[in-house]
Design a protein around this motif. Sequence first.
Motif, PDB file in Angstrom:
ATOM      1  N   UNK A  44     -60.376  40.562  72.010  1.00 32.17           N
ATOM      2  CA  UNK A  44     -61.563  40.130  70.303  1.00 32.17           C
ATOM      3  C   UNK A  44     -61.476  41.195  69.589  1.00 32.17           C
ATOM      4  N   UNK A  45     -61.243  41.068  68.175  1.00 31.51           N
ATOM      5  CA  UNK A  45     -61.691  42.664  67.535  1.00 31.51           C
ATOM      6  C   UNK A  45     -60.340  42.739  66.572  1.00 31.51           C
ATOM      7  N   UNK A  46     -59.269  41.839  66.648  1.00 27.44           N
ATOM      8  CA  UNK A  46     -57.918  42.231  65.748  1.00 27.44           C
ATOM      9  C   UNK A  46     -57.187  40.708  65.965  1.00 27.44           C
ATOM     10  N   UNK A 101     -54.021  46.880  75.014  1.00 21.42           N
ATOM     11  CA  UNK A 101     -53.291  47.129  74.136  1.00 21.42           C
ATOM     12  C   UNK A 101     -52.137  47.772  73.337  1.00 21.42           C
ATOM     13  N   UNK A 102     -51.549  47.263  72.835  1.00 21.88           N
ATOM     14  CA  UNK A 102     -50.727  48.316  71.790  1.00 21.88           C
ATOM     15  C   UNK A 102     -50.762  46.874  70.449  1.00 21.88           C
ATOM     16  N   UNK A 103     -51.008  47.100  69.623  1.00 22.64           N
ATOM     17  CA  UNK A 103     -50.643  46.285  68.163  1.00 22.64           C
ATOM     18  C   UNK A 103     -50.254  47.290  66.745  1.00 22.64           C
ATOM     19  N   UNK A 104     -49.033  46.367  66.899  1.00 26.10           N
ATOM     20  CA  UNK A 104     -48.296  46.533  65.738  1.00 26.10           C
ATOM     21  C   UNK A 104     -47.692  47.369  66.121  1.00 26.10           C
ATOM     22  N   UNK A 135     -47.707  42.775  69.725  1.00 23.30           N
ATOM     23  CA  UNK A 135     -48.322  43.305  69.303  1.00 23.30           C
ATOM     24  C   UNK A 135     -48.277  43.771  71.489  1.00 23.30           C
ATOM     25  N   UNK A 136     -48.252  44.049  72.340  1.00 22.63           N
ATOM     26  CA  UNK A 136     -47.898  44.093  73.516  1.00 22.63           C
ATOM     27  C   UNK A 136     -48.575  44.408  74.081  1.00 22.63           C
ATOM     28  N   UNK A 196     -50.022  52.452  74.820  1.00 22.70           N
ATOM     29  CA  UNK A 196     -51.860  52.160  74.816  1.00 22.70           C
ATOM     30  C   UNK A 196     -52.331  52.339  74.020  1.00 22.70           C
ATOM     31  N   UNK A 197     -53.288  52.087  73.423  1.00 22.84           N
ATOM     32  CA  UNK A 197     -54.669  52.979  72.511  1.00 22.84           C
ATOM     33  C   UNK A 197     -56.173  52.015  73.342  1.00 22.84           C
TER      34      UNK A 197
END
Length: 124
Positions: free
Chosen positions: A25-27, A98-101, A32-33, A112-113
Amino acid sequence: HVQLVESGGGSVQAGGSLKLSCAASGYRYASYCMGWFRQAPGKEREGVAAIYNSGGDTYYAGSVKGRFTITQDNAKNMVYLQMNSLKPEDTAMYYCAARVTTTWCGLDRGRFAYWGQGTQVTVS
C-alpha cells in the motif's frame, strides 16, 4: 510511504506447503519489482524470488526453483509466494520487498528500498 505487510508464515513438516502473502500500500507506479527474501540466523539475507509487473518476468534462486512460485495480483496490490516441497533448510524469516519506478527486476537485495516486517517460516 510504501508499506509492505507479510503474512502466512508458520511451522510445517518437511515436504509440506505454505503460501506467503504480501500486501502493498501507499503507492501506485507504472513499473515495479516485488521480491521475496529470507534470512536464517547467522546468514546474510538472500533473494528467493522476484516478479516484475511489466511483462511478468520472474526470477528464482536456484535452491528454490521448481518448488517455489511467485505470483502477483496487481488489482489487489498483492504478491504471493507458494512454497512446496519444503525442506528444513528453507527455515528462515521471509521478507517482502519492493523496488518502484524501475526497469530492473531481480534478486539483488541492495536494489530494494522498501521492506516488510517479515514472517517466520519453520520447516521440521
